[in-house]
Design a protein around this motif. Structure first.
Motif, short mmCIF file in Angstrom:
data_model
loop_
_atom_site.label_atom_id
_atom_site.label_comp_id
_atom_site.label_asym_id
_atom_site.label_seq_id
_atom_site.Cartn_x
_atom_site.Cartn_y
_atom_site.Cartn_z
N TRP A 201 -56.77 5.32 54.66
CA TRP A 201 -56.50 6.75 54.83
C TRP A 201 -55.50 7.29 53.82
CZ3 TRP A 201 -59.38 10.09 57.20
CH2 TRP A 201 -60.22 9.67 58.23
N LEU A 202 -54.52 6.49 53.46
CA LEU A 202 -53.48 6.97 52.55
C LEU A 202 -53.85 6.79 51.08
CD1 LEU A 202 -50.09 5.97 54.19
CD2 LEU A 202 -50.86 8.25 53.60
N ASP A 203 -54.74 5.85 50.77
CA ASP A 203 -55.12 5.67 49.38
C ASP A 203 -55.83 6.94 48.88
OD1 ASP A 203 -55.64 4.63 46.91
OD2 ASP A 203 -56.57 2.80 47.63
N THR A 204 -55.63 7.24 47.62
CA THR A 204 -56.18 8.50 47.08
C THR A 204 -57.70 8.52 47.07
OG1 THR A 204 -55.92 7.54 44.88
CG2 THR A 204 -54.17 9.00 45.66
N ALA A 205 -58.34 7.38 47.19
CA ALA A 205 -59.79 7.36 47.18
C ALA A 205 -60.37 8.08 48.40
CB ALA A 205 -60.30 5.91 47.16
N ARG A 206 -59.61 8.18 49.49
CA ARG A 206 -60.13 8.76 50.72
C ARG A 206 -59.92 10.27 50.78
NH1 ARG A 206 -62.43 6.32 55.61
NH2 ARG A 206 -62.79 8.10 56.97
N LEU A 207 -58.70 10.71 50.56
CA LEU A 207 -58.37 12.12 50.77
C LEU A 207 -57.86 12.82 49.53
CD1 LEU A 207 -56.68 11.90 54.28
CD2 LEU A 207 -58.90 12.87 53.74
N GLY A 208 -57.90 12.17 48.40
CA GLY A 208 -57.46 12.80 47.17
C GLY A 208 -55.96 12.76 47.01
N GLY A 209 -55.50 13.07 45.82
CA GLY A 209 -54.08 13.04 45.53
C GLY A 209 -53.86 12.50 44.14
N GLN A 210 -52.65 12.62 43.67
CA GLN A 210 -52.34 12.25 42.29
C GLN A 210 -51.41 11.05 42.20
OE1 GLN A 210 -53.97 13.83 39.78
NE2 GLN A 210 -55.02 14.88 41.44
N TYR A 211 -51.24 10.31 43.27
CA TYR A 211 -50.32 9.18 43.29
C TYR A 211 -51.07 7.85 43.32
CZ TYR A 211 -51.41 9.44 48.31
OH TYR A 211 -52.06 9.50 49.52
N VAL A 212 -50.34 6.79 43.03
CA VAL A 212 -50.86 5.43 43.20
C VAL A 212 -50.33 4.90 44.53
CG1 VAL A 212 -50.78 3.06 42.32
CG2 VAL A 212 -50.95 5.00 40.72
N TYR A 213 -51.22 4.39 45.38
CA TYR A 213 -50.82 3.82 46.66
C TYR A 213 -50.58 2.33 46.46
CZ TYR A 213 -51.00 2.51 51.61
OH TYR A 213 -50.70 2.02 52.87
N ALA A 214 -49.36 1.87 46.81
CA ALA A 214 -48.99 0.47 46.56
C ALA A 214 -48.33 -0.11 47.80
CB ALA A 214 -48.06 0.37 45.36
N ARG A 215 -49.09 -0.87 48.57
CA ARG A 215 -48.50 -1.57 49.70
C ARG A 215 -47.82 -2.84 49.20
NH1 ARG A 215 -51.14 -5.58 54.10
NH2 ARG A 215 -49.15 -6.14 55.05
N LEU A 216 -46.55 -3.04 49.58
CA LEU A 216 -45.81 -4.23 49.19
C LEU A 216 -45.60 -5.13 50.41
CD1 LEU A 216 -42.98 -2.56 47.05
CD2 LEU A 216 -45.18 -3.47 46.27
N THR A 217 -45.67 -6.42 50.21
CA THR A 217 -45.29 -7.36 51.24
C THR A 217 -43.80 -7.68 51.07
OG1 THR A 217 -45.95 -9.23 49.87
CG2 THR A 217 -47.59 -8.36 51.40
N ALA A 218 -43.18 -8.23 52.11
CA ALA A 218 -41.74 -8.51 52.06
C ALA A 218 -41.41 -9.41 50.87
CB ALA A 218 -41.28 -9.15 53.36
N GLY A 219 -40.44 -8.96 50.06
CA GLY A 219 -40.04 -9.69 48.87
C GLY A 219 -40.74 -9.25 47.60
N GLU A 220 -41.74 -8.39 47.72
CA GLU A 220 -42.51 -7.93 46.55
C GLU A 220 -41.81 -6.72 45.94
OE1 GLU A 220 -47.20 -7.12 45.35
OE2 GLU A 220 -46.59 -7.28 47.46
N SER A 221 -41.93 -6.59 44.61
CA SER A 221 -41.23 -5.54 43.87
C SER A 221 -42.19 -4.74 43.01
CB SER A 221 -40.14 -6.13 42.98
OG SER A 221 -39.21 -6.90 43.72
N LEU A 222 -41.71 -3.56 42.59
CA LEU A 222 -42.41 -2.78 41.57
C LEU A 222 -41.37 -1.96 40.80
CD1 LEU A 222 -42.41 0.34 42.75
CD2 LEU A 222 -44.46 -0.40 43.91
N ALA A 223 -41.76 -1.48 39.63
CA ALA A 223 -40.89 -0.63 38.83
C ALA A 223 -40.89 0.76 39.42
CB ALA A 223 -41.35 -0.60 37.38
N ALA A 224 -39.71 1.29 39.69
CA ALA A 224 -39.60 2.63 40.30
C ALA A 224 -39.54 3.70 39.22
CB ALA A 224 -38.35 2.69 41.17
#
Length: 224
Positions: A201-224
């Motif tokens: 539901w939150l991924d842009t493929a379903r309802l549109g939007g201009q963001y990247v949806y990124a679910r992280l597991t505990a301990g996982e990182s990404l560049a902010a």
């Protein structure tokens, strides 16, 4: 900046100057959430967002660390034995210098759980900015940032599960706040199936939007 997810509502932000800011280290967070933290930001005093004993112990063993949060959270920490001179009460509208970051405090009210549940705590939000990058944590609310730096928040943290919310509200929040990346948080109640459906539901493929949806597991990182 580098953002790391530590389970449920807790994230840390590694700043370019070496400071490490941890937001909402509660009882559902992983045990390493506070390791190396030079600053702790607390949105409100519910246990899943603040573990007073763990934070007080971190302050005892990390002399440079400081904590900011609403008055109720500060009192809980003082009761747990944290030194008051290292505890700082905040209110919406405050602007802080934390490490090398500018932190704007917003919000004010915890989302309603039920009309017959009285005494909800003050809930503040935090917009953390450094070197042109930003992270926004709404705590237990869907209050948007008062200002969106550069027109888009770098990482928007979106609560996805809790007794105070509907998934529709999470979808509307993600779509209404311009963001480069949306990361789901407040997910401790979700099963694997719940995560899958929430992502659909939150991924842009379903309802549109201009963001990247990124679910992280505990301990996982990404560049902010």
């Amino acid at each position: 900046m580098q953002l790391t997810f530590h389970g449920h509502a807790c994230v840390s932000v590694a700043l370019p100057d070496g400071a490490r800011v941890v937001i909402d280290p509660g009882t559902f967070s992983d045990t390493g959430a506070l390791t190396g933290a030079t600053a702790v930001l607390v949105t409100h005093d519910h246990a899943d967002h603040l573990d007073p004993a763990a934070v007080a112990e971190h302050l005892r063993t990390t002399p440079a660390a400081q904590v900011w949060g609403p008055a109720s959270a500060i009192e809980n920490l003082a009761t747990a034995g944290a030194a008051r001179e290292r505890l700082h009460a905040v209110t919406p509208g405050d602007v802080l210098e934390v490490g090398g970051a500018r932190v704007t405090v917003g919000g004010g009210a915890h989302a309603e759980i039920h009309p017959e549940v009285p005494g909800l705590p003050v809930n503040v939000t935090y917009l953390v900015e450094a070197d042109g990058h930003s992270v926004y944590h709404p705590g237990d609310s869907f209050v948007p940032p008062a200002q969106v730096p550069g027109g888009r928040v770098g990482v928007l943290l979106v609560p996805v599960s809790g007794p105070w919310m509907k998934l529709r509200e999470a979808i509307d929040f993600a779509r209404s706040v311009p963001a480069v990346t949306v990361v789901p948080v407040h997910d401790g109640l979700l099963s694997d199936i719940g995560h899958m459906l929430t992502g659909r539901w939150l991924d842009t493929a379903r309802l549109g939007g201009q963001y990247v949806y990124a679910r992280l597991t505990a301990g996982e990182s990404l560049a902010a």
